[in-house]
Design a protein around this motif. Structure first.
Motif, PDB file in Angstrom:
ATOM      1  N   ASP A  59      34.752  54.423  54.166  1.00 30.05           N
ATOM      2  CA  ASP A  59      34.903  53.771  52.869  1.00 30.05           C
ATOM      3  C   ASP A  59      35.850  54.592  51.997  1.00 30.05           C
ATOM      4  OD1 ASP A  59      34.665  52.302  50.594  1.00 30.05           O
ATOM      5  OD2 ASP A  59      32.493  52.529  50.383  1.00 30.05           O
ATOM      6  N   ILE A  60      36.881  53.949  51.450  1.00 31.91           N
ATOM      7  CA  ILE A  60      37.856  54.660  50.619  1.00 31.91           C
ATOM      8  C   ILE A  60      37.783  54.217  49.168  1.00 31.91           C
ATOM      9  CG2 ILE A  60      39.421  55.000  52.578  1.00 31.91           C
ATOM     10  CD1 ILE A  60      41.175  52.758  51.347  1.00 31.91           C
ATOM     11  N   LEU A  61      36.695  53.561  48.777  1.00 32.93           N
ATOM     12  CA  LEU A  61      36.600  53.021  47.428  1.00 32.93           C
ATOM     13  C   LEU A  61      36.694  54.120  46.379  1.00 32.93           C
ATOM     14  CD1 LEU A  61      36.213  50.542  45.664  1.00 32.93           C
ATOM     15  CD2 LEU A  61      33.731  50.856  45.863  1.00 32.93           C
ATOM     16  N   ASP A  62      36.020  55.258  46.605  1.00 33.99           N
ATOM     17  CA  ASP A  62      36.072  56.329  45.613  1.00 33.99           C
ATOM     18  C   ASP A  62      37.471  56.932  45.500  1.00 33.99           C
ATOM     19  OD1 ASP A  62      35.814  57.263  48.173  1.00 33.99           O
ATOM     20  OD2 ASP A  62      34.625  59.021  47.648  1.00 33.99           O
ATOM     21  N   ILE A  63      38.260  56.873  46.596  1.00 28.08           N
ATOM     22  CA  ILE A  63      39.631  57.387  46.543  1.00 28.08           C
ATOM     23  C   ILE A  63      40.503  56.493  45.672  1.00 28.08           C
ATOM     24  CG2 ILE A  63      41.686  57.865  47.921  1.00 28.08           C
ATOM     25  CD1 ILE A  63      39.865  58.639  50.204  1.00 28.08           C
ATOM     26  N   ASP A  73      43.401  55.297  40.562  1.00 24.51           N
ATOM     27  CA  ASP A  73      43.644  54.276  39.551  1.00 24.51           C
ATOM     28  C   ASP A  73      43.776  54.960  38.187  1.00 24.51           C
ATOM     29  OD1 ASP A  73      43.668  52.147  37.813  1.00 24.51           O
ATOM     30  OD2 ASP A  73      42.080  51.049  38.851  1.00 24.51           O
ATOM     31  N   VAL A  74      45.008  55.008  37.661  1.00 23.21           N
ATOM     32  CA  VAL A  74      45.247  55.733  36.406  1.00 23.21           C
ATOM     33  C   VAL A  74      44.741  54.951  35.207  1.00 23.21           C
ATOM     34  CG1 VAL A  74      47.199  57.023  37.313  1.00 23.21           C
ATOM     35  CG2 VAL A  74      47.581  54.793  36.271  1.00 23.21           C
ATOM     36  N   SER A  75      44.450  53.670  35.357  1.00 24.88           N
ATOM     37  CA  SER A  75      43.901  52.903  34.233  1.00 24.88           C
ATOM     38  C   SER A  75      42.452  53.258  33.975  1.00 24.88           C
ATOM     39  CB  SER A  75      44.012  51.400  34.510  1.00 24.88           C
ATOM     40  OG  SER A  75      43.172  51.032  35.597  1.00 24.88           O
ATOM     41  N   PHE A 110      38.276  62.976  58.305  1.00 22.88           N
ATOM     42  CA  PHE A 110      38.632  63.714  57.102  1.00 22.88           C
ATOM     43  C   PHE A 110      37.848  63.096  55.948  1.00 22.88           C
ATOM     44  CE2 PHE A 110      41.166  65.856  53.959  1.00 22.88           C
ATOM     45  CZ  PHE A 110      41.727  66.939  54.639  1.00 22.88           C
ATOM     46  N   PRO A 111      36.774  63.757  55.477  1.00 28.30           N
ATOM     47  CA  PRO A 111      35.925  63.153  54.443  1.00 28.30           C
ATOM     48  C   PRO A 111      36.660  62.974  53.118  1.00 28.30           C
ATOM     49  CG  PRO A 111      35.292  65.435  54.861  1.00 28.30           C
ATOM     50  CD  PRO A 111      36.296  65.082  55.898  1.00 28.30           C
ATOM     51  N   ASN A 112      36.222  61.972  52.364  1.00 26.06           N
ATOM     52  CA  ASN A 112      36.882  61.647  51.096  1.00 26.06           C
ATOM     53  C   ASN A 112      36.828  62.807  50.109  1.00 26.06           C
ATOM     54  OD1 ASN A 112      37.251  59.170  52.238  1.00 26.06           O
ATOM     55  ND2 ASN A 112      35.828  58.075  50.910  1.00 26.06           N
ATOM     56  N   GLU A 113      35.685  63.493  50.064  1.00 23.60           N
ATOM     57  CA  GLU A 113      35.555  64.575  49.081  1.00 23.60           C
ATOM     58  C   GLU A 113      36.554  65.705  49.350  1.00 23.60           C
ATOM     59  OE1 GLU A 113      32.063  64.850  52.061  1.00 23.60           O
ATOM     60  OE2 GLU A 113      33.127  63.314  50.886  1.00 23.60           O
ATOM     61  N   GLU A 114      36.841  65.978  50.640  1.00 29.23           N
ATOM     62  CA  GLU A 114      37.835  67.008  50.946  1.00 29.23           C
ATOM     63  C   GLU A 114      39.234  66.526  50.602  1.00 29.23           C
ATOM     64  OE1 GLU A 114      39.590  70.598  52.696  1.00 29.23           O
ATOM     65  OE2 GLU A 114      37.979  69.975  51.358  1.00 29.23           O
ATOM     66  N   LEU A 115      39.508  65.247  50.825  1.00 25.20           N
ATOM     67  CA  LEU A 115      40.811  64.705  50.432  1.00 25.20           C
ATOM     68  C   LEU A 115      41.010  64.822  48.928  1.00 25.20           C
ATOM     69  CD1 LEU A 115      43.443  63.179  50.973  1.00 25.20           C
ATOM     70  CD2 LEU A 115      42.153  61.054  50.732  1.00 25.20           C
ATOM     71  N   LEU A 116      39.996  64.487  48.146  1.00 25.43           N
ATOM     72  CA  LEU A 116      40.117  64.575  46.691  1.00 25.43           C
ATOM     73  C   LEU A 116      40.301  66.016  46.245  1.00 25.43           C
ATOM     74  CD1 LEU A 116      37.438  61.941  45.631  1.00 25.43           C
ATOM     75  CD2 LEU A 116      39.931  61.688  45.601  1.00 25.43           C
TER      76      LEU A 116
END
Length: 573
Positions: free
Chosen positions: A447-451, A456-458, A419-425
């Motif tokens: 890699d889940i760094l971009d997720i 991160d709301v800050s 499940f690619p990160n871009e689809e999750l976002l």
């Protein structure tokens, strides 16, 4: 040498020492409530008998050749004394004083009546009936204890000739002892097709038809080549049936062209749950049922050893399921569902959708694209087996589903599947009400760094609107990763979503966070030592974060991927 005391002499001597009222208690199979006076008599009789037993053991005739002043005892006499002492001791046991109603409630807790429990748990009534006469009488007299029966044949069960002689009497016993109560049957046969099993399937069909009005739940899993014979149990009176699951063993579908007969469930007016995996690509099957009555439907979700292509034949039936709240679909090869403008299937009451990838060449387009789910609250996505399938099996199918459904999704679980990160976002962008998220993708090295950066709301623009935050209602989060470079970002995201910082950002504070860290196998010793030091440091900061926030529950788990293919897979191929 003196002669041993005979058994009759011993019985006469011992029984004379026990009052008649206590002897009557020994013969009682029901609950026993001795009076205070009887308690004293039992205690006195036990002291006397134990002295006799001690004396008898010391002076038994076996193994003693020297003449003794007192007469020796035979071994049988000693055994009788021991049995009598044990029976008198039982009279003082608290268990013997339990009323039958309390005992049956305890039996209920010992026997599992859930869906598809372990086969051994279904033998619980037999084990309980072997404890003592009292328990046996209570177990046989309690019909509810016999309302679930489970048969399980693994691939190693090769003695097929005895199957009929074992299964037939067992079914008849459960049907008899359950009186007129509805009964649940689970039958699982993982063995390949063999003519020696035809008699067993014929027996099963016979019992299903002759006792059709008794079945509350039927779960049948066996080779798809038996399905034509199995389906002969319909039509029949299935007025008590609430759950039906039929799963074919798909491994043999290429060996023979199977045509599945008509499954007539029109008499099952109380049927609420239907799970079905048909005979495979070559089979044809039709199901007659009142789809509008169903509350749960599962197509091809748990096929055994391959894809059954059931969804391609039965997906249109979902359009008639106006009242289902739970739907489970197995995704196999893409099929042509309709014309280029695909027919939409709107399920107005559906709240839980489970989608499972079944094969490397699976694609979600033909299964997911037709669906419109305005009341969807829970979406679960996983794979049938934990292997590295690096072929794209979906594009924007799931995010488009959420967009066109305009639903208020509250729970999203993605596990063991690509499940690619871009689809999750993209999915999260449509989940303003999301409260629980689990993301454990495969390959584990994803890699889940971009997720974490997006969560991160800050990191949002200072003074920006609350609507700019992703999933502002998130309260439970579970992530999986293998890169220690992500740990700092994960910690920053966690801190931003708890306590005063979450309040300042206008989002709900996290109440539970779990991180599953997958440790790679191929690292050198030096790299491993550095990683372990980083993990220890992260774990300490993790605990400190939880200590500073009373409402936060955290969990940090280190696991090892099952297969090394997780490491080197290229999801773009």
């Amino acid at each position: 040498m003196s002669l041993p005391i005979t058994d009759s002499e011993l019985s006469f001597d011992v029984l004379n020492a026990i009052p008649h009222e206590i002897q009557r208690l020994l013969l009682n199979s029901g609950p026993i409530f001795p009076t205070e006076a009887q308690e004293h008599v039992i205690a006195s009789a036990l002291r006397s008998l134990r002295k006799k037993l001690e004396h008898a053991v010391l002076h038994t005739a076996e193994g003693h050749n020297e003449p003794r002043a007192s007469a020796p005892y035979s071994q049988n006499s000693v055994d009788q004394l021991q049995a009598l002492v044990q029976r008198l001791s039982v009279l003082r046991s608290p268990v013997k004083r339990l009323p039958s109603e309390i005992l049956t409630l305890i039996f209920d807790l010992c026997v599992v009546h859930g869906s598809d429990p372990l086969p051994v748990s279904a033998q619980g009534p037999l084990y309980l009936a072997r404890v003592c006469r009292t328990w046996r009488d209570n177990a046989h007299a309690y019909p509810f204890l016999w309302t679930y029966i489970n048969f399980y044949f693994s691939e190693a069960c090769d003695d097929r000739d005895k199957d009929v002689s074992r299964v037939g009497p067992a079914i008849d016993m459960w049907l008899e002892r359950s009186s007129t109560l509805p009964i649940s049957l689970t039958f699982t046969d993982l063995r390949v097709h063999d003519l020696a099993t035809d008699g067993l399937v014929h027996l099963l069909v016979d019992r299903l038809r002759n006792n059709s009005c008794r079945w509350k739940s039927l779960s049948l899993q066996l080779s798809c080549r038996y399905l034509p014979q199995l389906f002969h149990f319909t039509p029949c009176d299935l007025k008590a049936l609430e759950h039906l699951s039929i799963t074919g063993y798909i491994l043999e579908q290429r060996a023979v062209n199977v045509t599945t007969p008509h499954l007539d469930l029109t008499s099952a007016t109380n049927l609420k749950s239907l799970a079905y995996s048909g005979p495979g690509r070559s089979g044809g099957d039709t199901i007659d049922v009142d789809w509008d009555r169903l509350s749960e439907v599962s197509f091809e979700f748990n096929p055994h050893a391959g894809a059954s292509f059931t969804v391609s034949r039965q997906l249109r039936q979902l359009s008639q399921c106006h009242n289902i709240t739970t739907c489970s679909l197995g995704v196999s090869l893409p099929v042509r569902f309709a014309s280029s403008d695909q027919q939409r299937i709107t399920l107005p009451c559906l709240r839980t959708l489970r989608v499972r990838r079944l094969a490397p060449r699976s694609h979600a387009c033909s299964t997911v694209n037709p669906l419109v789910l305005p009341q969807l609250q829970t979406l679960e996505i996983d794979a049938a087996v934990l292997v590295c399938w690096n072929v794209r099996w979906h594009d924007r199918n799931f995010s488009n589903l959420l967009a066109r459904s305009s639903c208020s999704l509250e729970n999203l679980y993605i596990k063991d599947v690509y499940f690619p990160n871009e689809e999750l976002l993209r999915c999260l962008a449509h989940c303003r009400e999301l409260k629980s998220l689990c993301f454990l993708p495969c390959p584990r090295s994803q890699d889940i760094l971009d997720i974490t950066e997006k969560l991160d709301v800050s990191r949002s623009t200072s003074g920006g609107p609350v609507a700019s935050h992703l999933v502002p209602c998130l309260q439970e989060l579970k992530l999986g990763c293998t890169r220690d470079s992500c740990l700092e970002g994960i910690m920053g995201m966690l801190i931003s979503r708890v306590g005063a910082r979450a309040d300042a950002a206008g989002v709900d504070a996290l109440r539970r966070f779990e991180l599953v860290f997958f440790e790679l196998w191929h690292e050198s010793l030096d790299a491993r030592s550095v990683r372990l030091a980083r993990l220890d440091s992260f774990r300490e900061r993790f605990r400190q974060c939880a200590a500073n926030n009373d409402n936060l529950e955290v969990s940090f788990v280190v696991e090892v991927p099952y297969l090394p293919e997780y490491i080197d897979v290229n999801p773009e191929t």
